[in-house]
Design a protein around this motif. Structure first.
Motif, short mmCIF file in Angstrom:
data_model
loop_
_atom_site.label_atom_id
_atom_site.label_comp_id
_atom_site.label_asym_id
_atom_site.label_seq_id
_atom_site.Cartn_x
_atom_site.Cartn_y
_atom_site.Cartn_z
N CYS A 63 -3.02 2.14 8.16
CA CYS A 63 -4.32 1.90 8.44
C CYS A 63 -4.48 1.49 10.05
O CYS A 63 -3.35 1.77 10.69
N ASP A 98 2.25 2.54 2.73
CA ASP A 98 2.34 3.16 3.97
C ASP A 98 3.66 3.10 4.72
O ASP A 98 4.40 2.00 4.37
N CYS A 151 0.73 -1.19 0.11
CA CYS A 151 -0.04 0.00 0.01
C CYS A 151 1.04 1.36 0.07
O CYS A 151 0.42 2.30 -0.12
FE1 FES Z 1 -1.29 0.41 4.64
FE2 FES Z 1 -2.51 -1.35 6.30
S1 FES Z 1 -3.18 -0.39 4.47
S2 FES Z 1 -0.48 -0.51 6.33
#
Ligand code: FES
Length: 126
Positions: A61, A38, A36
């Motif tokens: 998230c 992140d 993702c």
């Molecule tokens: Fe990116 Fe969980 S969706 S860390």
């Protein structure tokens, strides 16, 4: 998902423990979740081979934020050797959730960041 665990995860997500940045950390490590994009950064201040202070900054998230917050609590005042022994199992038990492969990456990003920081240390602090 068990309501009790869900509540605890939301608490950590809304009010994360140890969020922030350490000026001049002894260990700092950063990585991203490849699925993702992140991010997670963990800073540690080490004194006498133990964690004196820990801060994290992460974008992600609820599961990843909560897992990182919980992990920082788990390693408060731990020695670097004790941190090396923390595995996926311990963190997932703390989270208390059954996770599929995608969510597993969310939950375990912080552990990967922490381990790479601890193992990657060049000058062992005394
Ligand atoms: Fe990116 Fe969980 S969706 S860390």
């Amino acid at each position: 998902m068990d309501a009790l665990y869900r509540e605890e995860i939301l608490e950590h997500y809304k009010y994360p423990k140890n969020r922030g940045k350490i000026e001049k950390p002894d260990i700092t490590s950063f990585d991203t979740n490849p699925l993702c994009g992140d991010e997670c950064r963990i800073d540690l201040k080490i004194e006498g081979n133990r964690v004196k202070e820990i801060k994290f900054d992460a974008k992600g998230c609820a599961i990843s934020q909560a897992a990182t917050s919980m992990l920082t609590e788990m390693i408060e005042d731990k020695s670097l050797e004790e941190i090396k022994k923390i595995g996926k199992k311990e963190l997932l038990e703390e989270l208390g959730l059954e996770l599929g492969p995608v969510r597993l990456k969310c939950a375990l990003l912080c552990l990967k960041v922490l381990k790479s920081g601890v193992y990657g240390i060049k000058d062992w602090p005394t």
